[in-house]
Design a protein around this motif. Structure first.
Motif, mmCIF file in Angstrom:
data_model
loop_
_atom_site.group_PDB
_atom_site.id
_atom_site.type_symbol
_atom_site.label_atom_id
_atom_site.label_comp_id
_atom_site.label_asym_id
_atom_site.label_seq_id
_atom_site.Cartn_x
_atom_site.Cartn_y
_atom_site.Cartn_z
ATOM 1 N N LEU A 84 -3.900 31.524 26.342
ATOM 2 C CA LEU A 84 -3.829 32.562 27.363
ATOM 3 C C LEU A 84 -4.767 32.285 28.536
ATOM 4 C CD1 LEU A 84 -3.594 35.722 25.099
ATOM 5 C CD2 LEU A 84 -1.797 34.811 26.591
ATOM 6 N N LYS A 128 2.152 35.806 34.299
ATOM 7 C CA LYS A 128 1.873 37.004 33.503
ATOM 8 C C LYS A 128 2.519 36.855 32.122
ATOM 9 C CE LYS A 128 -0.244 39.474 36.635
ATOM 10 N NZ LYS A 128 -1.604 39.893 36.495
ATOM 11 N N VAL A 157 2.027 40.131 25.272
ATOM 12 C CA VAL A 157 1.444 39.675 24.008
ATOM 13 C C VAL A 157 1.850 40.619 22.884
ATOM 14 C CG1 VAL A 157 -0.694 39.143 22.778
ATOM 15 C CG2 VAL A 157 -0.541 38.688 25.230
ATOM 16 N N ILE A 195 -8.800 39.273 24.766
ATOM 17 C CA ILE A 195 -7.763 38.964 25.760
ATOM 18 C C ILE A 195 -7.530 40.069 26.787
ATOM 19 C CG2 ILE A 195 -6.577 37.425 24.147
ATOM 20 C CD1 ILE A 195 -4.395 39.658 23.887
ATOM 21 N N HIS A 196 -8.017 41.257 26.522
ATOM 22 C CA HIS A 196 -7.688 42.412 27.365
ATOM 23 C C HIS A 196 -8.025 42.202 28.839
ATOM 24 C CE1 HIS A 196 -7.843 46.495 29.011
ATOM 25 N NE2 HIS A 196 -6.854 46.717 28.159
ATOM 26 N N ASN A 256 -8.172 39.416 30.472
ATOM 27 C CA ASN A 256 -7.499 38.249 31.048
ATOM 28 C C ASN A 256 -6.462 38.744 32.048
ATOM 29 O OD1 ASN A 256 -5.476 36.199 31.447
ATOM 30 N ND2 ASN A 256 -6.296 35.108 29.686
ATOM 31 N N VAL A 277 -2.699 38.538 31.165
ATOM 32 C CA VAL A 277 -2.127 39.413 30.135
ATOM 33 C C VAL A 277 -1.625 40.672 30.826
ATOM 34 C CG1 VAL A 277 -2.600 40.783 28.067
ATOM 35 C CG2 VAL A 277 -3.575 38.485 28.297
ATOM 36 N N ILE A 311 0.244 44.481 26.116
ATOM 37 C CA ILE A 311 0.039 44.130 24.716
ATOM 38 C C ILE A 311 0.841 45.094 23.850
ATOM 39 C CG2 ILE A 311 -1.665 43.930 22.859
ATOM 40 C CD1 ILE A 311 -3.776 43.448 25.130
ATOM 41 N N LYS A 314 -4.161 48.055 28.460
ATOM 42 C CA LYS A 314 -3.031 47.121 28.428
ATOM 43 C C LYS A 314 -2.186 47.237 27.157
ATOM 44 C CE LYS A 314 -4.824 43.663 31.597
ATOM 45 N NZ LYS A 314 -5.179 42.243 31.769
#
Length: 105
Positions: free
Chosen positions: A42, A48, A51, A65-66, A68, A71, A74, A93
């Motif tokens: 990622l 974009k 996930v 990862i939030h 990023n 992303v 989710i 997210k």
């Protein structure tokens, strides 16, 4: 789309059916069994990404990862969505917590 689940069995019919259903929505699906490989992947993305995370891994992976920028959203798949609903409110997210792939499509 990125799918992270440590129990993925690429040879199982369940997995194959899930992929087939997901491919009705997205064409490219990258699957990972190990969190660090997913996080690294990622971090190198230019587009974009949606996930999908298993409930079991969500509380470990989401914080990594939030933030990023790549992303986009989710989705958490688990048998007991109510187990994660309160925790998920902390993460903007996280779009949905669903009991199966069919609900995603």
């Amino acid at each position: 789309m990125v799918w992270i689940d440590e129990t993925i069995d690429e040879n199982s019919m369940d997995h194959q059916n899930s992929l087939k259903n997901l491919q009705k929505t997205v064409q490219i699906i990258e699957a990972f069994q190990e969190c660090h490989n997913c996080v690294e992947y990622l971090s190198k993305q230019e587009r974009k990404v949606f996930v999908i995370i298993s409930g079991k891994l969500s509380q470990t992976v989401v914080p990594d990862i939030h933030d990023n920028a790549q992303v986009f959203s989710i989705y958490i798949f688990c048998r007991k969505p109510e187990k994660y609903e309160e925790w998920a409110k902390e993460w903007s997210k996280i779009s949905k917590i669903l009991p199966n792939i069919v609900k995603f499509i």
